[in-house]
Motif scaffolding. Structure first.
Motif, PDB file in Angstrom:
ATOM      1  N   PHE A 148       0.831  -1.201   0.000  1.00  8.45           N
ATOM      2  CA  PHE A 148       0.000   0.000   0.000  1.00  8.45           C
ATOM      3  C   PHE A 148       0.868   1.255   0.000  1.00  8.45           C
ATOM      4  CE2 PHE A 148      -4.310  -1.549   1.871  1.00  8.45           C
ATOM      5  CZ  PHE A 148      -4.382  -2.507   0.879  1.00  8.45           C
ATOM      6  N   HIS A 149       1.936   1.227   0.766  1.00  8.24           N
ATOM      7  CA  HIS A 149       2.844   2.379   0.817  1.00  8.24           C
ATOM      8  C   HIS A 149       3.453   2.631  -0.557  1.00  8.24           C
ATOM      9  CE1 HIS A 149       6.511   4.695   1.931  1.00  8.24           C
ATOM     10  NE2 HIS A 149       5.716   5.203   2.845  1.00  8.24           N
ATOM     11  N   ARG A 150       3.842   1.566  -1.223  1.00  2.00           N
ATOM     12  CA  ARG A 150       4.440   1.688  -2.561  1.00  2.00           C
ATOM     13  C   ARG A 150       3.441   2.311  -3.542  1.00  2.00           C
ATOM     14  NH1 ARG A 150       6.288  -2.903  -2.526  1.00  2.00           N
ATOM     15  NH2 ARG A 150       4.580  -4.045  -3.526  1.00  2.00           N
ATOM     16  N   VAL A 151       2.196   1.851  -3.495  1.00  2.00           N
ATOM     17  CA  VAL A 151       1.165   2.387  -4.389  1.00  2.00           C
ATOM     18  C   VAL A 151       0.897   3.862  -4.082  1.00  2.00           C
ATOM     19  CG1 VAL A 151      -1.305   2.287  -4.946  1.00  2.00           C
ATOM     20  CG2 VAL A 151       0.042   0.174  -4.834  1.00  2.00           C
ATOM     21  N   LEU A 152       0.779   4.198  -2.808  1.00  2.00           N
ATOM     22  CA  LEU A 152       0.440   5.561  -2.429  1.00  2.00           C
ATOM     23  C   LEU A 152       1.580   6.535  -2.716  1.00  2.00           C
ATOM     24  CD1 LEU A 152      -1.470   4.735   0.850  1.00  2.00           C
ATOM     25  CD2 LEU A 152      -2.445   5.825  -1.185  1.00  2.00           C
ATOM     26  N   VAL A 153       2.818   6.109  -2.490  1.00  2.00           N
ATOM     27  CA  VAL A 153       3.962   6.961  -2.837  1.00  2.00           C
ATOM     28  C   VAL A 153       3.980   7.205  -4.346  1.00  2.00           C
ATOM     29  CG1 VAL A 153       6.484   7.028  -3.001  1.00  2.00           C
ATOM     30  CG2 VAL A 153       5.395   6.450  -0.839  1.00  2.00           C
ATOM     31  N   GLY A 180      -6.832  -2.237  -3.896  1.00  2.00           N
ATOM     32  CA  GLY A 180      -5.867  -1.439  -3.141  1.00  2.00           C
ATOM     33  C   GLY A 180      -6.390  -0.069  -2.774  1.00  2.00           C
ATOM     34  N   PRO A 181      -5.493   0.821  -2.354  1.00  2.00           N
ATOM     35  CA  PRO A 181      -5.914   2.129  -1.853  1.00  2.00           C
ATOM     36  C   PRO A 181      -6.381   3.085  -2.940  1.00  2.00           C
ATOM     37  CG  PRO A 181      -3.510   1.940  -1.823  1.00  2.00           C
ATOM     38  CD  PRO A 181      -4.041   0.599  -2.207  1.00  2.00           C
ATOM     39  N   VAL A 182      -7.368   3.915  -2.574  1.00  2.00           N
ATOM     40  CA  VAL A 182      -7.920   4.949  -3.451  1.00  2.00           C
ATOM     41  C   VAL A 182      -7.897   6.259  -2.671  1.00  2.00           C
ATOM     42  CG1 VAL A 182      -9.914   5.711  -4.778  1.00  2.00           C
ATOM     43  CG2 VAL A 182      -9.419   3.260  -4.574  1.00  2.00           C
ATOM     44  N   VAL A 183      -7.290   7.289  -3.236  1.00  2.00           N
ATOM     45  CA  VAL A 183      -7.158   8.574  -2.549  1.00  2.00           C
ATOM     46  C   VAL A 183      -8.408   9.411  -2.794  1.00  2.00           C
ATOM     47  CG1 VAL A 183      -5.747  10.652  -2.275  1.00  2.00           C
ATOM     48  CG2 VAL A 183      -4.656   8.475  -2.857  1.00  2.00           C
ATOM     49  N   ILE A 184      -8.920  10.056  -1.729  1.00  2.00           N
ATOM     50  CA  ILE A 184     -10.129  10.868  -1.838  1.00  2.00           C
ATOM     51  C   ILE A 184      -9.902  12.242  -1.216  1.00  2.00           C
ATOM     52  CG2 ILE A 184     -11.642   8.852  -1.816  1.00  2.00           C
ATOM     53  CD1 ILE A 184     -12.269   9.520   1.135  1.00  2.00           C
ATOM     54  N   ASP A 185     -10.900  13.112  -1.359  1.00  2.00           N
ATOM     55  CA  ASP A 185     -10.965  14.434  -0.705  1.00  2.00           C
ATOM     56  C   ASP A 185      -9.871  15.383  -1.202  1.00  2.00           C
ATOM     57  OD1 ASP A 185     -13.165  13.615   0.699  1.00  2.00           O
ATOM     58  OD2 ASP A 185     -12.066  13.127   2.527  1.00  2.00           O
ATOM     59  N   PHE A 186     -10.226  16.182  -2.208  1.00  2.00           N
ATOM     60  CA  PHE A 186      -9.255  17.087  -2.820  1.00  2.00           C
ATOM     61  C   PHE A 186      -9.637  18.574  -2.805  1.00  2.00           C
ATOM     62  CE2 PHE A 186      -8.173  12.993  -4.589  1.00  2.00           C
ATOM     63  CZ  PHE A 186      -6.780  13.015  -4.631  1.00  2.00           C
ATOM     64  N   PRO A 187     -10.584  19.035  -1.993  1.00  2.00           N
ATOM     65  CA  PRO A 187     -10.920  20.468  -2.069  1.00  2.00           C
ATOM     66  C   PRO A 187      -9.785  21.382  -1.634  1.00  2.00           C
ATOM     67  CG  PRO A 187     -12.032  19.447  -0.216  1.00  2.00           C
ATOM     68  CD  PRO A 187     -11.439  18.329  -1.025  1.00  2.00           C
TER      69      PRO A 187
END
Length: 284
Positions: A148-153, A180-187
């Motif tokens: 997960f760290h590898r994907v997020l980096v 795997g991880p999905v990044v959210i919240d970008f305001p």
């Protein structure tokens, strides 16, 4: 459930067919699960400026492009029209960022459009079709934490190469889907080149992720991915596919290494405080 007043125009226009249930309500917006034809999506309703609790908008907005010169002048003078335009720009920011980051290959929810001040987008689910949990709500193995760290980096690098920094990234802005991880919240997304605090925010984002995932894979706490990618970015050498090592030799004349490590520890403690707060809310 009874349709919220803010979502009724979307039903009237045929954008969605029904509101299924509330999903979450945060400092910036309320999110609902909605149905559009045979698909289940989510609708993000942004709160008005007077209702929001996010207190550092000015710092995050530095360096953002305003759509027109008239709007820019009005925002700078803080006129009534300017405040209205500033509010509109704030709400448009996440929509623009999602389309830009999806095109750049970042794992973010797919946007379906922005209607009447409401963002309609993909509902991220788990393997069973339920709303995906946040990263801070799941148990991980050491191998999963490293993956997960590898994907997020890699996603942070792709954001940076697109000129953007999340600005508020933590285990509570990352959902865990089947892939795997999905990044959210970008305001609050930050301009990497136009914001004087860009480096600080990037390091904080990466340190937050490192502190969270370092609970399962402690060796991650000895990595320096944020510093490494920023140095490459400043030198014009960072590419979306650049292989990072996590190693970095700072100039000790200018960098307080203890302070950097303290920042990681602070991020870990903040994550724990947030988790305790959420648990307390769940008990109420």
């Amino acid at each position: 459930m009874k349709t919220p007043e803010t979502l009724q125009p979307l039903i009237d226009d045929g954008v969605i067919d029904a509101v299924v249930r509330p999903l979450k309500s945060g400092k910036e917006a309320a999110v609902y699960v909605v149905r559009a034809g045979d698909e289940v999506r989510c609708a993000k309703v942004y709160k008005d400026m007077a209702q929001r609790s996010f207190k550092q908008r000015v710092q995050y907005q530095e360096g953002r492009k305003v759509r027109g010169s008239r709007e820019a002048r009005a925002i700078g003078k803080a006129t009534r029209y300017g405040r209205k335009q500033q509010e509109a720009e704030w709400k448009n920011t996440e929509v623009d960022a999602l389309y830009q980051l999806r095109a750049a290959g970042v794992r973010v929810p797919e946007p379906y459009g922005y209607f009447h001040g409401v963002l309609v987008m993909e509902l991220v689910t788990d393997a069973d079709g339920h709303s995906a949990p946040r990263l801070g709500e799941v148990e991980l193995t050491e191998a999963q934490a490293r993956a997960f760290h590898r994907v997020l980096v890699r996603d942070v690098v792709r954001m940076l190469c697109s000129g953007l920094i999340h600005g508020d990234l933590s285990e509570y802005n990352v959902l865990v889907g089947p892939d795997g991880p999905v990044v959210i919240d970008f305001p609050q997304v930050v301009s990497a080149a136009g914001n004087n605090a860009a480096r600080t925010m990037l390091l904080r984002d990466v340190n937050n992720l490192t502190a969270s995932l370092g609970r399962w894979a402690p060796d991650l706490l000895d990595t320096w991915f944020g510093e490494e990618m920023w140095a490459l970015f400043e030198a014009g050498a960072l590419q979306p596919d650049t292989e990072l090592s996590g190693e970095f030799t700072p100039d000790e004349r200018d960098v307080d290494l203890d302070s950097v490590r303290d920042a990681i520890n602070d991020a870990r403690e903040l994550a724990l405080i947030r988790q305790q707060g959420r648990e307390a809310q769940d008990e109420d």
